[in-house]
Design a protein around this motif. Structure first.
Motif, mmCIF file in Angstrom:
data_model
loop_
_atom_site.group_PDB
_atom_site.id
_atom_site.type_symbol
_atom_site.label_atom_id
_atom_site.label_comp_id
_atom_site.label_asym_id
_atom_site.label_seq_id
_atom_site.Cartn_x
_atom_site.Cartn_y
_atom_site.Cartn_z
ATOM 1 N N MET A 208 0.813 -1.180 0.000
ATOM 2 C CA MET A 208 0.000 0.000 0.000
ATOM 3 C C MET A 208 0.872 1.266 0.000
ATOM 4 N N LEU A 209 1.876 1.281 0.896
ATOM 5 C CA LEU A 209 2.747 2.458 0.963
ATOM 6 C C LEU A 209 3.592 2.600 -0.302
ATOM 7 N N LEU A 210 3.978 1.465 -0.876
ATOM 8 C CA LEU A 210 4.749 1.508 -2.121
ATOM 9 C C LEU A 210 3.917 2.139 -3.225
ATOM 10 N N LEU A 211 2.638 1.812 -3.269
ATOM 11 C CA LEU A 211 1.737 2.433 -4.243
ATOM 12 C C LEU A 211 1.589 3.924 -3.982
ATOM 13 N N ALA A 212 1.598 4.311 -2.718
ATOM 14 C CA ALA A 212 1.479 5.724 -2.370
ATOM 15 C C ALA A 212 2.692 6.519 -2.843
ATOM 16 N N MET A 213 3.855 5.849 -2.940
ATOM 17 C CA MET A 213 5.074 6.530 -3.387
ATOM 18 C C MET A 213 5.150 6.644 -4.913
ATOM 19 N N SER A 214 4.397 5.832 -5.612
ATOM 20 C CA SER A 214 4.484 5.776 -7.072
ATOM 21 C C SER A 214 4.170 7.103 -7.770
ATOM 22 N N PRO A 215 3.106 7.823 -7.392
ATOM 23 C CA PRO A 215 2.847 9.106 -8.065
ATOM 24 C C PRO A 215 3.991 10.112 -7.901
ATOM 25 N N ALA A 216 4.611 10.127 -6.733
ATOM 26 C CA ALA A 216 5.735 11.041 -6.510
ATOM 27 C C ALA A 216 6.900 10.664 -7.411
ATOM 28 N N GLU A 217 7.159 9.360 -7.538
ATOM 29 C CA GLU A 217 8.227 8.891 -8.433
ATOM 30 C C GLU A 217 7.925 9.304 -9.877
ATOM 31 N N ASP A 218 6.678 9.173 -10.284
ATOM 32 C CA ASP A 218 6.281 9.579 -11.639
ATOM 33 C C ASP A 218 6.487 11.075 -11.852
ATOM 34 N N ARG A 219 6.177 11.877 -10.839
ATOM 35 C CA ARG A 219 6.385 13.323 -10.966
ATOM 36 C C ARG A 219 7.866 13.671 -11.050
ATOM 37 N N MET A 220 8.712 12.935 -10.308
ATOM 38 C CA MET A 220 10.155 13.186 -10.378
ATOM 39 C C MET A 220 10.676 12.898 -11.779
ATOM 40 N N THR A 221 10.356 11.720 -12.291
ATOM 41 C CA THR A 221 10.856 11.348 -13.620
ATOM 42 C C THR A 221 10.173 12.151 -14.717
#
Length: 161
Positions: free
Chosen positions: A1-14
């Motif tokens: 669940m937390l890993l999924l929560a981090m995914s949008p931030a990773e997408d915004r970084m890249t």
């Protein structure tokens, strides 16, 4: 669940044209960290901060899980008479917690690097990230060995002394 929560931030970084979080964790020094921060601009830096704060919850979860899983494998080793795996487990059982602790220290260094405090610690963050990856890889290897032995060892269990 937390890993999924981090995914949008990773997408915004890249999405800024810069790298994701792992290259930032392993910059190796201030010069490369400054390059990444420039590539990210403010939007990518905000996403990195968000990802790091969420990661504190994630590291608590995986640190707890790994510690309990490592302990379970060590207990299975005791009941199965796998003396070497049991002996190694006395040390390895702490690797999940150590990995999470180094992850927390790394996050603090990266948050300082991202902050306006003037404190930059990208080299120290890289050292902590390297320690984290070492402990997590060793913990996972121990779990896989224990799982493999459990799946393929057909000997009866022995009583734990």
């Amino acid at each position: 669940m937390l890993l999924l929560a981090m995914s949008p931030a990773e997408d915004r970084m890249t999405g800024t044209g810069g790298p994701g979080m792992v290259p930032f964790e392993l910059t190796g020094g201030e010069q490369r960290a400054d390059e990444i921060l420039a590539e990210w601009s403010e939007a990518g830096q905000d996403a990195a901060r968000e990802s790091l704060w969420i990661d504190f919850g994630f590291l608590l979860a995986y640190g707890t899980f790994l510690t309990l899983a490592l302990r379970a494998v060590r207990e299975i080793a005791a009941t199965r008479g796998w003396r070497r795996l049991f002996a190694v487990g006395a040390v390895v059982v702490w690797f999940g917690a150590l990995g999470a602790a180094f992850d927390a220290l790394e996050n603090v260094c990266l948050l300082l690097t991202l902050g306006d405090t003037g404190a930059a610690s990208p080299l120290l963050a890289t050292v902590f990230a390297s320690c984290k990856f070492f402990f997590l890889a060793a913990a996972i290897a121990y779990l896989l060995v224990g799982l493999g032995l459990r799946l393929f060892d057909r000997r009866p269990t022995v009583s734990a002394a």
